[in-house]
Design a protein around this motif. Structure first.
Motif, PDB file in Angstrom:
ATOM      1  N   PRO A 257     -20.837 -19.306   1.057  1.00  0.00           N
ATOM      2  CA  PRO A 257     -21.389 -18.984   2.387  1.00  0.00           C
ATOM      3  C   PRO A 257     -20.866 -17.660   2.949  1.00  0.00           C
ATOM      4  CG  PRO A 257     -20.716 -21.281   2.309  1.00  0.00           C
ATOM      5  CD  PRO A 257     -20.229 -20.633   1.049  1.00  0.00           C
ATOM      6  N   LYS A 258     -19.566 -17.380   2.715  1.00  0.00           N
ATOM      7  CA  LYS A 258     -19.017 -16.115   3.206  1.00  0.00           C
ATOM      8  C   LYS A 258     -19.689 -14.930   2.519  1.00  0.00           C
ATOM      9  CE  LYS A 258     -14.380 -17.676   4.462  1.00  0.00           C
ATOM     10  NZ  LYS A 258     -12.947 -17.588   4.127  1.00  0.00           N
ATOM     11  N   CYS A 259     -19.873 -15.065   1.223  1.00  0.00           N
ATOM     12  CA  CYS A 259     -20.530 -13.983   0.474  1.00  0.00           C
ATOM     13  C   CYS A 259     -21.974 -13.802   0.932  1.00  0.00           C
ATOM     14  CB  CYS A 259     -20.488 -14.271  -1.020  1.00  0.00           C
ATOM     15  SG  CYS A 259     -18.873 -14.070  -1.754  1.00  0.00           S
ATOM     16  N   SER A 260     -22.685 -14.881   1.128  1.00  0.00           N
ATOM     17  CA  SER A 260     -24.075 -14.794   1.584  1.00  0.00           C
ATOM     18  C   SER A 260     -24.147 -14.146   2.967  1.00  0.00           C
ATOM     19  CB  SER A 260     -24.703 -16.180   1.642  1.00  0.00           C
ATOM     20  OG  SER A 260     -24.771 -16.739   0.362  1.00  0.00           O
ATOM     21  N   GLU A 261     -23.250 -14.565   3.846  1.00  0.00           N
ATOM     22  CA  GLU A 261     -23.221 -13.997   5.197  1.00  0.00           C
ATOM     23  C   GLU A 261     -22.890 -12.504   5.152  1.00  0.00           C
ATOM     24  OE1 GLU A 261     -20.224 -14.440   8.930  1.00  0.00           O
ATOM     25  OE2 GLU A 261     -20.928 -16.303   8.012  1.00  0.00           O
ATOM     26  N   HIS A 262     -21.906 -12.149   4.366  1.00  0.00           N
ATOM     27  CA  HIS A 262     -21.503 -10.752   4.228  1.00  0.00           C
ATOM     28  C   HIS A 262     -22.646  -9.926   3.638  1.00  0.00           C
ATOM     29  CE1 HIS A 262     -18.476  -7.633   4.085  1.00  0.00           C
ATOM     30  NE2 HIS A 262     -18.822  -7.354   2.828  1.00  0.00           N
ATOM     31  N   MET A 263     -23.334 -10.504   2.679  1.00  0.00           N
ATOM     32  CA  MET A 263     -24.455  -9.810   2.062  1.00  0.00           C
ATOM     33  C   MET A 263     -25.567  -9.583   3.083  1.00  0.00           C
ATOM     34  SD  MET A 263     -26.722 -10.929  -1.235  1.00  0.00           S
ATOM     35  CE  MET A 263     -27.531 -12.247  -0.356  1.00  0.00           C
ATOM     36  N   GLN A 264     -25.867 -10.590   3.879  1.00  0.00           N
ATOM     37  CA  GLN A 264     -26.913 -10.452   4.889  1.00  0.00           C
ATOM     38  C   GLN A 264     -26.534  -9.398   5.928  1.00  0.00           C
ATOM     39  OE1 GLN A 264     -29.934 -11.699   4.951  1.00  0.00           O
ATOM     40  NE2 GLN A 264     -29.583 -12.844   3.072  1.00  0.00           N
ATOM     41  N   GLU A 265     -25.251  -9.335   6.280  1.00  0.00           N
ATOM     42  CA  GLU A 265     -24.802  -8.357   7.274  1.00  0.00           C
ATOM     43  C   GLU A 265     -24.937  -6.928   6.752  1.00  0.00           C
ATOM     44  OE1 GLU A 265     -20.782  -9.364   8.200  1.00  0.00           O
ATOM     45  OE2 GLU A 265     -21.330 -11.157   9.338  1.00  0.00           O
ATOM     46  N   HIS A 266     -24.619  -6.733   5.503  1.00  0.00           N
ATOM     47  CA  HIS A 266     -24.547  -5.373   4.979  1.00  0.00           C
ATOM     48  C   HIS A 266     -25.774  -4.958   4.170  1.00  0.00           C
ATOM     49  CE1 HIS A 266     -20.486  -4.867   6.392  1.00  0.00           C
ATOM     50  NE2 HIS A 266     -20.191  -6.064   5.914  1.00  0.00           N
ATOM     51  N   LEU A 267     -26.712  -5.848   3.978  1.00  0.00           N
ATOM     52  CA  LEU A 267     -27.898  -5.518   3.207  1.00  0.00           C
ATOM     53  C   LEU A 267     -28.729  -4.437   3.900  1.00  0.00           C
ATOM     54  CD1 LEU A 267     -29.378  -6.220   0.632  1.00  0.00           C
ATOM     55  CD2 LEU A 267     -30.654  -7.942   1.889  1.00  0.00           C
ATOM     56  N   CYS A 268     -28.892  -4.540   5.216  1.00  0.00           N
ATOM     57  CA  CYS A 268     -29.662  -3.532   5.953  1.00  0.00           C
ATOM     58  C   CYS A 268     -29.000  -2.166   5.825  1.00  0.00           C
ATOM     59  CB  CYS A 268     -29.780  -3.925   7.422  1.00  0.00           C
ATOM     60  SG  CYS A 268     -30.826  -5.360   7.690  1.00  0.00           S
ATOM     61  N   ASP A 269     -27.672  -2.138   5.915  1.00  0.00           N
ATOM     62  CA  ASP A 269     -26.937  -0.876   5.783  1.00  0.00           C
ATOM     63  C   ASP A 269     -27.139  -0.279   4.395  1.00  0.00           C
ATOM     64  OD1 ASP A 269     -25.154   1.163   6.622  1.00  0.00           O
ATOM     65  OD2 ASP A 269     -23.527   0.154   5.526  1.00  0.00           O
ATOM     66  N   VAL A 270     -27.086  -1.131   3.387  1.00  0.00           N
ATOM     67  CA  VAL A 270     -27.278  -0.659   2.009  1.00  0.00           C
ATOM     68  C   VAL A 270     -28.691  -0.112   1.832  1.00  0.00           C
ATOM     69  CG1 VAL A 270     -27.438  -1.427  -0.387  1.00  0.00           C
ATOM     70  CG2 VAL A 270     -25.517  -2.159   1.019  1.00  0.00           C
TER      71      VAL A 270
ATOM     72  N   THR B  73     -30.636   1.132   4.153  1.00  0.00           N
ATOM     73  CA  THR B  73     -30.722   2.392   4.896  1.00  0.00           C
ATOM     74  C   THR B  73     -30.099   3.530   4.093  1.00  0.00           C
ATOM     75  OG1 THR B  73     -30.567   1.151   6.959  1.00  0.00           O
ATOM     76  CG2 THR B  73     -30.157   3.517   7.071  1.00  0.00           C
ATOM     77  N   ARG B  74     -28.937   3.273   3.520  1.00  0.00           N
ATOM     78  CA  ARG B  74     -28.273   4.309   2.719  1.00  0.00           C
ATOM     79  C   ARG B  74     -29.092   4.653   1.481  1.00  0.00           C
ATOM     80  NH1 ARG B  74     -21.831   2.818   2.705  1.00  0.00           N
ATOM     81  NH2 ARG B  74     -21.512   3.025   4.956  1.00  0.00           N
ATOM     82  N   LEU B  75     -29.672   3.640   0.882  1.00  0.00           N
ATOM     83  CA  LEU B  75     -30.490   3.873  -0.303  1.00  0.00           C
ATOM     84  C   LEU B  75     -31.720   4.719   0.035  1.00  0.00           C
ATOM     85  CD1 LEU B  75     -30.732   3.219  -3.295  1.00  0.00           C
ATOM     86  CD2 LEU B  75     -32.013   1.182  -2.676  1.00  0.00           C
ATOM     87  N   GLU B  76     -32.357   4.426   1.173  1.00  0.00           N
ATOM     88  CA  GLU B  76     -33.507   5.217   1.587  1.00  0.00           C
ATOM     89  C   GLU B  76     -33.095   6.660   1.868  1.00  0.00           C
ATOM     90  OE1 GLU B  76     -35.035   3.009   4.896  1.00  0.00           O
ATOM     91  OE2 GLU B  76     -36.199   1.662   3.617  1.00  0.00           O
ATOM     92  N   ALA B  77     -31.929   6.835   2.511  1.00  0.00           N
ATOM     93  CA  ALA B  77     -31.432   8.189   2.786  1.00  0.00           C
ATOM     94  C   ALA B  77     -31.158   8.927   1.476  1.00  0.00           C
ATOM     95  CB  ALA B  77     -30.161   8.127   3.635  1.00  0.00           C
ATOM     96  N   ALA B  78     -30.560   8.237   0.522  1.00  0.00           N
ATOM     97  CA  ALA B  78     -30.281   8.856  -0.779  1.00  0.00           C
ATOM     98  C   ALA B  78     -31.585   9.229  -1.484  1.00  0.00           C
ATOM     99  CB  ALA B  78     -29.452   7.913  -1.646  1.00  0.00           C
ATOM    100  N   ASN B  79     -32.590   8.359  -1.408  1.00  0.00           N
ATOM    101  CA  ASN B  79     -33.899   8.657  -2.007  1.00  0.00           C
ATOM    102  C   ASN B  79     -34.528   9.880  -1.340  1.00  0.00           C
ATOM    103  OD1 ASN B  79     -34.149   6.839  -4.065  1.00  0.00           O
ATOM    104  ND2 ASN B  79     -35.167   5.291  -2.834  1.00  0.00           N
ATOM    105  N   HIS B  80     -34.425   9.941  -0.015  1.00  0.00           N
ATOM    106  CA  HIS B  80     -34.990  11.073   0.724  1.00  0.00           C
ATOM    107  C   HIS B  80     -34.299  12.374   0.319  1.00  0.00           C
ATOM    108  CE1 HIS B  80     -36.990  13.202   3.918  1.00  0.00           C
ATOM    109  NE2 HIS B  80     -35.819  13.624   4.387  1.00  0.00           N
ATOM    110  N   MET B  81     -32.972  12.334   0.209  1.00  0.00           N
ATOM    111  CA  MET B  81     -32.222  13.523  -0.196  1.00  0.00           C
ATOM    112  C   MET B  81     -32.591  13.929  -1.625  1.00  0.00           C
ATOM    113  SD  MET B  81     -28.549  12.716   1.661  1.00  0.00           S
ATOM    114  CE  MET B  81     -27.623  13.369   0.349  1.00  0.00           C
ATOM    115  N   ALA B  82     -32.727  12.960  -2.495  1.00  0.00           N
ATOM    116  CA  ALA B  82     -33.116  13.261  -3.880  1.00  0.00           C
ATOM    117  C   ALA B  82     -34.514  13.879  -3.919  1.00  0.00           C
ATOM    118  CB  ALA B  82     -33.059  12.000  -4.730  1.00  0.00           C
ATOM    119  N   ASP B  83     -35.421  13.373  -3.096  1.00  0.00           N
ATOM    120  CA  ASP B  83     -36.765  13.953  -3.034  1.00  0.00           C
ATOM    121  C   ASP B  83     -36.720  15.401  -2.549  1.00  0.00           C
ATOM    122  OD1 ASP B  83     -37.978  11.672  -3.966  1.00  0.00           O
ATOM    123  OD2 ASP B  83     -38.524  10.908  -1.971  1.00  0.00           O
TER     124      ASP B  83
END
Length: 151
Positions: free
Chosen positions: A58-71, A73-83
């Motif tokens: 449960p802790k891992c699932s909760e932590h994953m849900q909390e940080h998934l949006c951040d990940v 967002t960062r991935l989209e930013a990295a994709n944009h920079m790569a483009d």
């Protein structure tokens, strides 16, 4: 006595019953000792699995849900920079290709101008020769005409 001799001979030569008894004893002792040890090990593993399912998962699932949006967002930013980097590389390549093409065109134009200059000089030379011939011809005709004319 023959019966005793056969029994003694059987015990001396045939060790199967004794060996089988020893093997059974060894197996029984081994299974008891090992069975307790494996039982304790399985209980520990079961406890760890239950604890993982109840607390860690449960802790891992909760932590994953909390940080998934951040990940994401960062991935989209990295994709944009790569483009953007890719686009800059394409533009630089196109500019380089355009510059090379322009240099090639300039070289071809200079060669064309040199060829035109050479042809113009040839034409001017031929024209000068033709003018010289005509001048000579007209001066000769004038001389001939002045000889023919008595006045």
């Amino acid at each position: 006595m023959p019966h005793n001799v056969g029994e003694i001979q059987s015990r001396l030569i045939d060790h199967r019953p004794v060996t089988q008894g020893e093997i059974r004893y060894f197996v029984r002792e081994f299974e008891e000792k090992r069975g307790y040890r494996e039982n304790r090990l399985l209980e520990k593993l079961n406890k760890m699995v239950v604890e993982s399912n109840e607390q860690v998962l449960p802790k891992c699932s909760e932590h994953m849900q909390e940080h998934l949006c951040d990940v994401i967002t960062r991935l989209e930013a990295a994709n944009h920079m790569a483009d953007r980097v890719h686009q800059r590389e394409l533009e630089a390549h196109q500019v380089t290709t355009l510059e090379l093409s322009m240099e090639h065109c300039k070289e071809e134009w200079e060669e064309f101008l040199k060829e035109q200059q050479r042809l113009r000089e040839e034409v001017d030379e031929e024209h000068a020769k033709a003018v010289g011939r005509l001048s000579t011809q007209y001066s000769e005709m004038k001389k001939d005409l002045s000889k023919l004319s008595p006045f």
